[in-house]
Motif scaffolding. Structure first.
Motif, PDB file in Angstrom:
ATOM      1  N   THR A  97     -23.311 -68.380  39.293  1.00 32.16           N
ATOM      2  CA  THR A  97     -23.150 -68.325  37.971  1.00 32.16           C
ATOM      3  C   THR A  97     -21.903 -67.113  37.772  1.00 32.16           C
ATOM      4  O   THR A  97     -22.339 -66.669  38.977  1.00 32.16           O
ATOM      5  N   GLU A  98     -21.466 -67.024  36.668  1.00 34.06           N
ATOM      6  CA  GLU A  98     -20.322 -66.397  36.436  1.00 34.06           C
ATOM      7  C   GLU A  98     -20.834 -64.714  36.902  1.00 34.06           C
ATOM      8  O   GLU A  98     -20.148 -64.253  37.485  1.00 34.06           O
TER       9      GLU A  98
ATOM     10  N   ARG B 205     -19.115 -71.442  33.977  1.00 30.85           N
ATOM     11  CA  ARG B 205     -19.636 -70.417  33.829  1.00 30.85           C
ATOM     12  C   ARG B 205     -20.963 -70.255  34.928  1.00 30.85           C
ATOM     13  O   ARG B 205     -21.722 -69.505  35.649  1.00 30.85           O
ATOM     14  N   HIS B 206     -20.977 -72.076  35.429  1.00 31.79           N
ATOM     15  CA  HIS B 206     -22.247 -71.960  36.275  1.00 31.79           C
ATOM     16  C   HIS B 206     -22.069 -73.292  36.719  1.00 31.79           C
ATOM     17  O   HIS B 206     -21.235 -74.483  36.124  1.00 31.79           O
TER      18      HIS B 206
ATOM     19  N   MET C   2     -14.121 -72.131  38.917  1.00 28.18           N
ATOM     20  CA  MET C   2     -14.702 -71.653  37.917  1.00 28.18           C
ATOM     21  C   MET C   2     -13.554 -71.483  36.663  1.00 28.18           C
ATOM     22  O   MET C   2     -13.703 -71.875  35.127  1.00 28.18           O
TER      23      MET C   2
END
Length: 215
Positions: free
Chosen positions: A49-50, A33-34, A27
């Motif tokens: 996800t973040e 973010r995904h 990331m």
């Protein structure tokens, strides 16, 4: 416009056996973010996800404090009930899903395979591009009666001024169901003469609301 026209296809993916630390590094390095998680058949099995990263390792800047959590396999924290879309779905439909479900991305699946990803940033960028908001232009909003010949007449006025329409939207008037609001984005930075012409023809120009000296 359909999803396959805007979806990301050069995807960064991991597997369920990769570690939390590997997801964090990916990331940060790719500024994403995904991360979709796939198996050997390129089938989507989960999503990271973040937000998941922040929940499992809030002190990720200090690895020595999170060594155990950073070593966890992603299958321990991944989301498996992932909402997905198809490449032939309409963009406005998936935008509605993302808004209603409050999610930041949709993996795109075709024939059980992961083929793309659409994020909220992709949706926003597309909206800006299709409206022409990123190009030199002006916007005019006109309240009209819900009549079939109104649009043809207004376009005729714009044609008289040799004005090109970059985009157009029509939406209901919240104060009167018998009216519509037409929004034109036109290829001029000075719409004063056009507004004057529209007003002369009896149209209710909502925006721009020109000063009296220019009307």
């Amino acid at each position: 416009m359909i999803v396959e026209e805007i979806m990301q296809t050069n995807l960064k993916t991991l597997t369920e056996n990769d570690s939390v630390s590997s997801a964090l590094l990916l990331m940060r390095h790719e500024k994403i973010r995904h991360i979709p998680l796939i198996n050997e058949q390129n089938t989507l099995i989960g999503l990271i996800t973040e937000r998941d990263m922040k929940e499992v390792a809030p002190n990720s800047l200090f690895p020595e404090k999170n060594h155990e959590k950073l070593s966890l396999p992603l299958k321990k924290i991944m989301k498996t009930n992932v909402i997905t879309a198809h490449p032939l779905d309409f963009i406005e439909d998936i935008a509605a899903v993302m808004y209603e479900k409050r999610i930041g991305c949709l993996p795109i699946i075709e024939q059980q395979k992961l083929v793309g990803l659409v994020t909220s940033t992709d949706i926003l960028r597309t909206f800006v591009e299709i409206t022409g908001a990123n190009q030199p232009s002006s916007q005019i909003e006109i309240k009209v009666k819900n009549s079939t010949d109104v649009l043809h007449h207004i376009i005729g006025i714009l044609r008289q001024h040799h004005i090109r329409i970059q985009s157009m939207f029509i939406y209901p008037d919240k104060t009167n169901a018998q009216n519509k609001i037409i929004v034109f984005r036109i290829s001029t930075m000075n719409p004063v003469t056009i507004i004057a012409h529209l007003k002369k023809e009896g149209y209710d120009v909502l925006w721009p609301n020109m000063p009296r000296t220019l009307r």
